[in-house]
Enzyme design. Structure first.
Site, PDB file in Angstrom:
ATOM      1  N   LYS A  35      10.671  47.681  48.299  1.00  0.00           N
ATOM      2  CA  LYS A  35      10.378  48.457  47.089  1.00  0.00           C
ATOM      3  C   LYS A  35      11.720  48.830  46.461  1.00  0.00           C
ATOM      4  O   LYS A  35      12.502  49.587  47.024  1.00  0.00           O
ATOM      5  CB  LYS A  35       9.579  49.719  47.420  1.00  0.00           C
ATOM      6  CG  LYS A  35       9.601  50.801  46.342  1.00  0.00           C
ATOM      7  CD  LYS A  35       9.073  50.370  45.003  1.00  0.00           C
ATOM      8  CE  LYS A  35       9.384  51.318  43.870  1.00  0.00           C
ATOM      9  NZ  LYS A  35       9.615  52.703  44.109  1.00  0.00           N
ATOM     10  N   GLY A  38      15.153  53.657  42.026  1.00  0.00           N
ATOM     11  CA  GLY A  38      16.244  54.613  42.141  1.00  0.00           C
ATOM     12  C   GLY A  38      17.604  54.025  41.824  1.00  0.00           C
ATOM     13  O   GLY A  38      17.769  53.232  40.905  1.00  0.00           O
ATOM     14  N   GLY A  71      10.064  53.916  36.303  1.00  0.00           N
ATOM     15  CA  GLY A  71       9.707  55.159  35.630  1.00  0.00           C
ATOM     16  C   GLY A  71      10.688  55.621  34.571  1.00  0.00           C
ATOM     17  O   GLY A  71      10.283  55.927  33.434  1.00  0.00           O
ATOM     18  N   ASP A 188       5.579  52.550  45.021  1.00  0.00           N
ATOM     19  CA  ASP A 188       5.534  52.609  46.484  1.00  0.00           C
ATOM     20  C   ASP A 188       4.173  52.162  46.995  1.00  0.00           C
ATOM     21  O   ASP A 188       4.070  51.417  47.975  1.00  0.00           O
ATOM     22  CB  ASP A 188       5.806  54.037  46.963  1.00  0.00           C
ATOM     23  CG  ASP A 188       7.252  54.458  46.769  1.00  0.00           C
ATOM     24  OD1 ASP A 188       8.114  53.571  46.642  1.00  0.00           O
ATOM     25  OD2 ASP A 188       7.513  55.673  46.735  1.00  0.00           O
ATOM     26  N   LYS A 244       5.955  58.785  50.048  1.00  0.00           N
ATOM     27  CA  LYS A 244       6.644  57.663  50.682  1.00  0.00           C
ATOM     28  C   LYS A 244       6.213  57.513  52.139  1.00  0.00           C
ATOM     29  O   LYS A 244       5.971  56.397  52.618  1.00  0.00           O
ATOM     30  CB  LYS A 244       8.159  57.844  50.576  1.00  0.00           C
ATOM     31  CG  LYS A 244       8.662  57.755  49.144  1.00  0.00           C
ATOM     32  CD  LYS A 244      10.157  57.726  49.064  1.00  0.00           C
ATOM     33  CE  LYS A 244      10.597  57.673  47.609  1.00  0.00           C
ATOM     34  NZ  LYS A 244      10.127  56.452  46.919  1.00  0.00           N
TER      35      LYS A 244
END
Length: 287
Positions: A35, A38, A71, A188, A244
């Site tokens: 995944k 970030g 996002g 996720d 998560k």
């Protein structure tokens, strides 16, 4: 005649490669779902490093499958288009107008950026969404959230076919409803569902934290599913770490051998986790 002295950096590099051999052998032929989100998506340099790591994994026999988020990019595009978002219990309501932007950003801008980065490093990446080839079929998560979906059925055949031909799938977290609707899926959650369908050897969840921490703030390198549940009940695991760890537990229940919550800010985090003794995050195993 040119002479050259051996320096410590070169010797350390050779030693690292030598010590990696058992791990290279261990993961040859293994499927690893990553995944991506970030920090690893935050700059061109981080993306280039991640792409090089993925291509290296493919060249040593690992079958990497990438599921990405997006996002911040969605937020930026919604702001640019002056589309106001509503939130219910801290979660974005995805109406029809928002869904159009979400699909444009995830399947277009973000997905193709990752594909291009991997291909520039010599890989053979293929961009997909969960709508392609009947990959992810969803049910609506909650009517209040609009077009937000929860994976109901994941068909891994397309991903297996691509892996056999040494392609690297890059998946945008979108899915199709049973009536043909398009749903936005938490990244996720999508990665966990894909990993379970593939019975992956590893699910790597890249985050912007060092890993799962105990009550004293120390990163725990190994945990069981029972320990995760106990720490959540005690409030030690809280906030953004809960979804998560829940994804990790669902993946384990679905047949994934182990899930790792690892620090995507660390250079070469995926390689550290797979091919070194110490790893780079918190590994969670079934009881």
């Amino acid at each position: 005649m040119k002479t050259q002295d051996m320096n410590r950096d070169w010797i350390a590099t050779a030693s690292t490669l030598n010590k990696a051999l058992p791990y290279l052998q261990r993961y040859a032929g293994a499927t690893v779902v990553i995944k991506l989100g970030g920090h690893a998506m935050g700059s061109d340099e981080a993306m280039e490093e991640f792409a090089r790591d993925v291509v290296l994994m493919r060249h040593v026999g690992v079958n990497p499958v990438i599921v990405h988020g997006g996002g911040p990019m969605i937020n930026a595009k919604l702001d640019a288009l002056q589309i106001k978002s509503e939130f219910v219990h801290g979660k974005r309501v995805t109406d029809a107008a928002t869904m159009e932007v979400v699909e444009m950003v995830l399947s277009g801008l973000v997905n193709k950026r990752i594909v291009q980065a991997i291909n520039r490093q010599g890989g053979r990446a293929v961009g997909l969404s969960g709508k392609d080839g009947g990959l992810i079929t969803c049910t609506q998560t909650h009517p209040e959230l609009g077009f937000v979906g929860t994976p109901d059925v994941v068909n891994p055949r397309l991903l297996r076919d691509l892996g056999e031909k040494e392609y690297i799938p890059v998946i945008a977290p979108l899915g199709a409803g049973h009536e043909g609707e398009t749903f936005n899926i938490n990244g996720d959650t999508a990665a966990g569902a894909v990993a379970a369908a593939l019975k992956a050897d590893r699910l790597l969840l890249l985050t912007d934290v060092a890993g799962v921490k105990n009550a004293e703030g120390e990163v725990l390198t190994e945990l069981s599913a029972t320990q995760i549940r106990e720490m959540t009940a005690q409030g030690t695991i809280a906030g953004g770490m809960i979804p998560k760890t829940e994804t990790a537990l669902d993946a384990l229940q679905g047949g994934v051998r182990a899930a790792v919550i690892l620090d995507g800010r660390a250079p070469n985090a995926c390689l550290l986790e797979l091919f070194t003794e110490h790893g780079a995050g918190s590994i969670i195993r079934a009881d």
